[in-house]
Design an enzyme around this catalytic site. Structure first.
Site, PDB file in Angstrom:
ATOM      1  N   LYS A 191       0.836  -1.195   0.000  1.00  0.00           N
ATOM      2  CA  LYS A 191       0.000   0.000   0.000  1.00  0.00           C
ATOM      3  C   LYS A 191       0.881   1.258   0.000  1.00  0.00           C
ATOM      4  CE  LYS A 191      -3.712   2.036   2.775  1.00  0.00           C
ATOM      5  NZ  LYS A 191      -4.656   1.816   3.869  1.00  0.00           N
ATOM      6  N   GLU A 200      10.435  -4.932   4.462  1.00  0.00           N
ATOM      7  CA  GLU A 200      10.473  -6.329   4.024  1.00  0.00           C
ATOM      8  C   GLU A 200      10.148  -6.436   2.536  1.00  0.00           C
ATOM      9  OE1 GLU A 200       8.925  -5.149   6.659  1.00  0.00           O
ATOM     10  OE2 GLU A 200       8.931  -6.550   8.349  1.00  0.00           O
ATOM     11  N   GLU A 227      -5.198  -7.410  14.834  1.00  0.00           N
ATOM     12  CA  GLU A 227      -4.694  -6.079  14.496  1.00  0.00           C
ATOM     13  C   GLU A 227      -5.841  -5.070  14.580  1.00  0.00           C
ATOM     14  OE1 GLU A 227      -1.360  -5.974  11.548  1.00  0.00           O
ATOM     15  OE2 GLU A 227      -2.719  -4.629  10.524  1.00  0.00           O
ATOM     16  N   LYS A 279       7.780  -1.009  12.340  1.00  0.00           N
ATOM     17  CA  LYS A 279       8.422  -0.506  11.123  1.00  0.00           C
ATOM     18  C   LYS A 279       9.527   0.500  11.486  1.00  0.00           C
ATOM     19  CE  LYS A 279       4.570  -1.337   7.906  1.00  0.00           C
ATOM     20  NZ  LYS A 279       3.662  -0.868   6.886  1.00  0.00           N
TER      21      LYS A 279
HETATM   22  C1  G6Q Z   1      -2.674  -4.029   7.792  1.00  0.00           C
HETATM   23  C2  G6Q Z   1      -1.450  -3.435   8.301  1.00  0.00           C
HETATM   24  C3  G6Q Z   1      -0.180  -4.112   7.862  1.00  0.00           C
HETATM   25  C4  G6Q Z   1       0.224  -3.791   6.428  1.00  0.00           C
HETATM   26  C5  G6Q Z   1       1.656  -4.260   6.202  1.00  0.00           C
HETATM   27  C6  G6Q Z   1       2.129  -3.984   4.793  1.00  0.00           C
HETATM   28  O1  G6Q Z   1      -3.784  -3.640   8.058  1.00  0.00           O
HETATM   29  O2  G6Q Z   1      -1.433  -2.091   8.040  1.00  0.00           O
HETATM   30  O3  G6Q Z   1      -0.238  -5.499   8.010  1.00  0.00           O
HETATM   31  O4  G6Q Z   1      -0.638  -4.377   5.527  1.00  0.00           O
HETATM   32  O5  G6Q Z   1       2.508  -3.648   7.126  1.00  0.00           O
HETATM   33  O6  G6Q Z   1       2.063  -2.624   4.496  1.00  0.00           O
HETATM   34  P1  G6Q Z   1       2.218  -2.127   3.022  1.00  0.00           P
HETATM   35  O7  G6Q Z   1       1.103  -2.675   2.211  1.00  0.00           O
HETATM   36  O8  G6Q Z   1       2.201  -0.628   3.073  1.00  0.00           O
HETATM   37  O9  G6Q Z   1       3.534  -2.658   2.516  1.00  0.00           O
END
Ligand code: G6Q
Length: 555
Positions: A208, A214, A355, A511
């Site tokens: 996102k 990672e 979560e 993070k």
């Molecule tokens: C989900 C969280 C978390 C997120 C990951 C990956 O609701 O926010 O699990 O999806 O940290 O984030 P990105 O999609 O931004 O890489």
């Protein structure tokens, strides 16, 4: 009264009092008092049969729970979510995963903008791309069609597609390979590509934010692997696509935004499996099945929005979970799918539930004085029966269970002595719920001729609550209904607990933290460490182990 004062509400206090009374009753007595209980406390919607008669509730508890939901204005909360209000208060965002599965002619406004046409525009682009890849029209850098798809992402950008691809494997292209890479542990990437031909491999980088350590590390590793194998930087154009909300970051990485599939800030990571994050699922099962899955989600959305609370599945499931957590004191929920294809479903639910509702303050920042989201865990049956079920049957913790099963197997396998192995599977599901509820009394054990010394060991108290969800068959549609059922039950609980079910500051912390530590691990000489003594010692020990220093030189 502040929203924090949940436990002062008359409805809450009445529930507490009623619980004191119900705790004196065994499920055996509740069933004996009402011969029709098993049918009365069960309901069916959008193809899911939900039996909650083995929960430790009676009509009065259910009435009071619904009254509590009304007192917390659950109908208002539901309307606000579907309307696109910014109910994710700490991030000032709308929460509109329901828009991802809304039909083309629906209208849902965010800041005055109808998002439904945007959703369908992306779905149409995904469809065109999936058709091109699946038909072989999309060719790699050396002219070969794609036979392998590797999705790179983590958390919400991974768990949903992993679960869905596994759950719907029977509907997938068996001549294509689908892999997922999430962990920053290089083993994950190395094992995922070990036997793949780069010339036939498509990478989908799902993030996102497109800044997650990672995912970016693995995406860089994938690019290096691909370019090294194909001998040309330009191969990236044919072997990488991105799924993100952050076009600028995608471009910075080197993927043309023409090959980016977008989504929006009103889609939470753990609620994104039916956005473009599900591209790998669509590639696996095809656009038609993917849309059938969305139809399943949508059917449950409509049920949630319109069904009266008495027979509203997500409302009932949410309220029963709250009852178990807040009144019976259960700290966990075991999710037990008797369906091998759902083996990743508990892992997916862990993120969705924990979560979302693992929060200790209310929306206005007050510390809660009641338990919030329970711990979710589980394994497919019957495997779990041979390991942890012991504790559920005879341990000292109360562990409510969700049993999930289907009427028809996707892989019929004749059983020895007649019937299908599937009958054996479901016999186990049904028998476990029965045993947990009714147990076995000392008298029954004695009557079986058990020596007196063993009677306490072989006695089962019972009175362990469970719900059972049955559907006809694990189809894409059924999977959609099942996931949406849990999504909305999490919402119900969050609304009553008055917490923000849609932020995740704990994830953000993770993070950030690693960023400081990594600098200290990779510094050529040991930097000045200013952590606590344990953290300092661990950093020194790791550096020494990594560098193969003799034991005497280790901290
Ligand atoms: C989900 C969280 C978390 C997120 C990951 C990956 O609701 O926010 O699990 O999806 O940290 O984030 P990105 O999609 O931004 O890489």
């Amino acid at each position: 009264m502040s929203r924090a004062d949940l436990t002062l509400l008359p409805e809450w206090q009445a529930l507490q009092q009623h619980c004191n009374h119900l705790e004196t009753l065994h499920l055996r007595e509740l069933f004996a008092a009402d011969p029709k209980r098993g049918e009365r406390l069960a309901t069916e919607a959008v193809g899911l049969y939900f039996d909650y008669s083995k929960q430790r509730v009676d009509d009065e508890a259910l009435r009071l729970l619904r009254a509590l939901a009304q007192a917390r204005d659950l109908p208002g909360h539901i309307a606000a979510m579907f309307r696109g209000d910014k109910i994710n208060a700490t991030e000032n965002r709308a929460v509109l995963h329901v828009a991802l599965r809304a039909p083309r002619d629906a209208h849902i406004l965010v800041d005055g903008h109808d998002v439904v046409p945007d959703v369908h525009a992306v779905l149409d682009r995904m469809t065109a791309f999936a058709d091109a890849v699946r038909s072989g029209a999309w060719k790699g850098h050396s002219g070969k069609p794609m036979r392998n798809v590797v999705s790179i992402g983590i958390g919400g950008s991974d768990l949903g597609p992993v679960m869905a691809c596994e759950a719907l494997r029977d509907y997938s292209r068996s001549d294509m390979t689908f892999r997922f890479v999430s962990n920053v542990d290089g083993t994950d990437f190395a094992e995922a590509v070990r036997d793949l031909d780069a010339a036939e491999t498509l990478f989908i980088v799902c993030s996102k934010t497109f800044t997650t350590l990672e995912t970016l590390s693995n995406a860089h590793a994938a690019r290096a692997w691909c370019v090294a194998a194909l001998g040309d930087e330009r191969a990236v154009a044919k072997h990488f696509v991105a799924v993100s909300t952050a076009a600028a970051e995608v471009e910075k990485f080197g993927i043309d935004t023409a090959q980016m599939f977008g989504f929006w800030d009103w889609v939470g990571g753990r609620y994104s499996m039916d956005s473009a994050i599900g591209l790998s699922t669509m590639l696996a099962i095809g656009p038609e099945h993917f849309r059938a899955m969305l139809a399943g989600f949508h059917a449950m959305d409509e049920h949630f929005r319109s069904a009266p609370f008495e027979r509203n599945l997500p409302v009932l499931m949410g309220l029963l979970g709250l009852w178990n957590a807040n009144f019976l004191g259960a700290a966990t929920v075991a999710v037990l799918p008797y369906e091998q294809y759902l083996k990743r479903f508990p892992a997916y639910l862990q993120q969705l539930t924990m979560e979302s509702n693992g929060k200790h303050v209310t929306l206005d920042g007050a510390h809660v004085d009641y338990a919030t989201g329970p711990i979710y865990w589980g394994e497919p049956g019957t495997n779990g029966q041979h390991s942890f079920y012991q504790l559920i049957h005879q341990g000292t913790h109360l562990i409510p269970c969700d049993f999930i099963g289907f009427g028809q197997p996707l892989q019929p396998v004749p059983a020895q002595g007649g019937g299908d192995q599937h009958d054996l599977l479901i016999a186990n599901l049904i028998a476990q719920g029965e045993a947990l509820a009714f147990g076995k009394t000392a008298e029954q054990v004695r009557n079986e001729g058990t020596p007196e010394a063993l009677v306490p060991h072989r006695t089962f108290e019972g009175n362990r609550p469970s719900s059972t969800i049955l559907a006809e068959r694990l189809t894409p549609f059924a999977l959609g209904t099942l996931v949406a059922l849990y999504e909305h039950s999490v919402f119900v609980q969050g609304a009553i607990w008055d917490i923000d079910s849609f932020d995740q500051w704990g994830v953000e912390l993770g993070k950030q933290l690693a960023k400081t530590t990594i600098a200290e691990l990779v510094a050529p000489t040991e930097p000045k460490l200013a952590h606590d003594s344990s953290t300092n010692a661990l950093i020194r020990r790791y550096r020494a182990l990594r560098d193969g220093k003799p034991t005497s030189e280790r901290a």
